[in-house]
Write an enzyme that holds these catalytic residues in place. Structure first.
Site, short mmCIF file in Angstrom:
data_model
loop_
_atom_site.label_atom_id
_atom_site.label_comp_id
_atom_site.label_asym_id
_atom_site.label_seq_id
_atom_site.Cartn_x
_atom_site.Cartn_y
_atom_site.Cartn_z
N ARG A 99 20.17 29.77 -84.17
CA ARG A 99 19.73 28.38 -84.17
C ARG A 99 18.33 28.21 -84.78
O ARG A 99 17.41 28.93 -84.41
CB ARG A 99 19.74 27.86 -82.73
CG ARG A 99 19.20 26.46 -82.58
CD ARG A 99 19.63 25.88 -81.29
NE ARG A 99 18.75 26.22 -80.19
CZ ARG A 99 18.81 25.62 -79.00
NH1 ARG A 99 19.72 24.70 -78.76
NH2 ARG A 99 17.99 25.97 -78.03
N ARG B 33 17.64 19.19 -63.64
CA ARG B 33 18.06 20.56 -63.91
C ARG B 33 18.11 21.41 -62.64
O ARG B 33 18.46 22.59 -62.71
CB ARG B 33 17.06 21.16 -64.86
CG ARG B 33 17.70 22.09 -65.88
CD ARG B 33 16.92 21.96 -67.12
NE ARG B 33 17.10 22.99 -68.07
CZ ARG B 33 16.98 22.71 -69.38
NH1 ARG B 33 16.78 21.49 -69.80
NH2 ARG B 33 17.09 23.67 -70.24
N ARG C 170 18.64 32.23 -69.40
CA ARG C 170 18.75 30.78 -69.28
C ARG C 170 20.16 30.37 -68.82
O ARG C 170 20.32 29.39 -68.09
CB ARG C 170 18.39 30.11 -70.61
CG ARG C 170 16.88 30.12 -70.86
CD ARG C 170 16.53 29.99 -72.32
NE ARG C 170 16.95 28.74 -72.91
CZ ARG C 170 17.24 28.58 -74.21
NH1 ARG C 170 17.16 29.60 -75.04
NH2 ARG C 170 17.61 27.41 -74.65
N ARG D 43 13.39 28.98 -82.05
CA ARG D 43 12.69 28.78 -80.78
C ARG D 43 12.35 30.11 -80.12
O ARG D 43 13.15 31.05 -80.15
CB ARG D 43 13.56 27.94 -79.84
CG ARG D 43 13.37 26.46 -80.09
CD ARG D 43 14.34 25.63 -79.32
NE ARG D 43 14.45 25.97 -77.90
CZ ARG D 43 15.16 25.26 -77.04
NH1 ARG D 43 15.78 24.16 -77.43
NH2 ARG D 43 15.23 25.61 -75.78
N LYS E 35 24.41 20.01 -76.55
CA LYS E 35 23.91 18.76 -75.93
C LYS E 35 23.09 17.94 -76.93
O LYS E 35 23.26 16.74 -77.04
CB LYS E 35 23.01 19.06 -74.73
CG LYS E 35 23.68 19.69 -73.56
CD LYS E 35 22.73 19.77 -72.36
CE LYS E 35 21.50 20.61 -72.60
NZ LYS E 35 21.69 22.06 -72.66
P1 AMP Z 1 15.97 22.64 -73.44
O1 AMP Z 1 15.38 22.21 -74.73
O2 AMP Z 1 16.65 21.52 -72.71
O3 AMP Z 1 16.85 23.86 -73.58
O4 AMP Z 1 14.74 23.07 -72.49
C1 AMP Z 1 13.92 24.15 -72.85
C2 AMP Z 1 13.08 24.61 -71.67
O5 AMP Z 1 12.26 23.52 -71.21
C3 AMP Z 1 13.83 25.07 -70.46
O6 AMP Z 1 14.30 26.42 -70.56
C4 AMP Z 1 12.75 24.90 -69.38
O7 AMP Z 1 11.78 25.93 -69.49
C5 AMP Z 1 12.07 23.60 -69.80
N1 AMP Z 1 12.71 22.43 -69.18
C6 AMP Z 1 13.37 21.41 -69.83
N2 AMP Z 1 13.82 20.49 -68.97
C7 AMP Z 1 13.45 20.93 -67.74
C8 AMP Z 1 13.63 20.43 -66.42
N3 AMP Z 1 14.30 19.28 -66.17
N4 AMP Z 1 13.12 21.15 -65.39
C9 AMP Z 1 12.44 22.29 -65.60
N5 AMP Z 1 12.24 22.84 -66.81
C10 AMP Z 1 12.74 22.16 -67.88
#
Ligand code: AMP
Length: 221
Positions: free
Chosen positions: A127, A88, A180, A169, A13
């Site tokens: 990553r 999400r 996840r 990360r 993404k």
């Molecule tokens: P990402 O970088 O998009 O993979 O997001 C990393 C983490 O941020 C996720 O595993 C959640 O813990 C948190 N997070 C990001 N976006 C959301 C969202 N819309 N709702 C809830 N948690 C989020």
């Protein structure tokens, strides 16, 4: 143009978002980046979400809606945006649709990227991200040795904290990645189907080279 990109972690993404932003000029809004920045800054929000995020769980919907309402109130989004990582959950999707309805706005395209779980675990376990420019790359491309500087922006150390330029990360361990993926399947896919009832939604095959996937996205935009 108002766009939403969804998909399991590691499907590409972020990488594809950069290409879409370059092609269309919309503003990239990554909720993951916003939240990681809050953690880094040591703010109250950051401290309250750190453990949840590192465990690969979602932060509470009401908190996320506050963060998004604040971000979408900035002037830079008036011409369009690409939402990456939001909504999400079904609750977030429903609240977001309601907000857009109230201000008479719509979403032009929802892109849902897909890839098999084993491929995602393989990608994410290697990553690495630059602390300065947030560019994401894979250790496979560097013979599995973490480079000492970022090949994208040249950053060779974390200015504020003296840490390495590139980092893995905290939520990119195999167990957390699998968790996840489960969260994506149970909560985020149902959110996508809610959006599909209102806006044009396209599933995008996330396998192949960055250019191949970008071409698939271009053909639906
Ligand atoms: P990402 O970088 O998009 O993979 O997001 C990393 C983490 O941020 C996720 O595993 C959640 O813990 C948190 N997070 C990001 N976006 C959301 C969202 N819309 N709702 C809830 N948690 C989020």
């Amino acid at each position: 143009m108002k766009l939403i990109i969804m998909g399991p972690p590691g499907v590409g993404k972020g990488t594809q978002s950069h290409g879409i932003v370059q092609d269309t000029g919309v503003v990239h809004i990554s909720t993951g980046d916003i939240l990681r920045m809050a953690i880094r800054s040591g703010s109250e929000l950051g401290l309250s979400i750190q453990d949840v995020m590192n465990a690969g769980d979602l932060i509470p919907d009401d908190l996320m809606m506050e963060v998004m309402k604040e971000r979408l109130s900035h002037d830079d989004v008036q011409e369009g945006y690409l939402l990456d990582g939001f909504p999400r959950t079904p609750a977030q999707a429903m609240s977001f649709v309601k907000i857009l309805d109230e201000i008479g706005q719509s979403v032009d395209r929802v892109l849902v990227m897909r890839a098999p779980a084993d491929e995602i675990v393989r990608r994410l376990a290697g990553r690495i991200t630059c602390r300065a420019c947030n560019e994401v790359m894979n250790l496979v491309g560097f013979g599995r040795v973490t480079p000492t500087f970022c090949p994208f922006c040249g950053n060779d150390k974390d200015e504020e904290r003296g840490k390495d330029a590139l980092y893995q990360r905290a939520d990119d361990t195999e167990a957390t990645i699998r968790h996840r993926l489960e969260v994506f399947r149970k909560k985020t896919l149902p959110a996508a189907w809610i959006l599909e009832e209102r806006y044009p939604l396209f599933e995008i095959d996330g396998l192949g080279t960055t250019a191949e996937v970008a071409q698939r996205i271009k053909s639906v935009l």
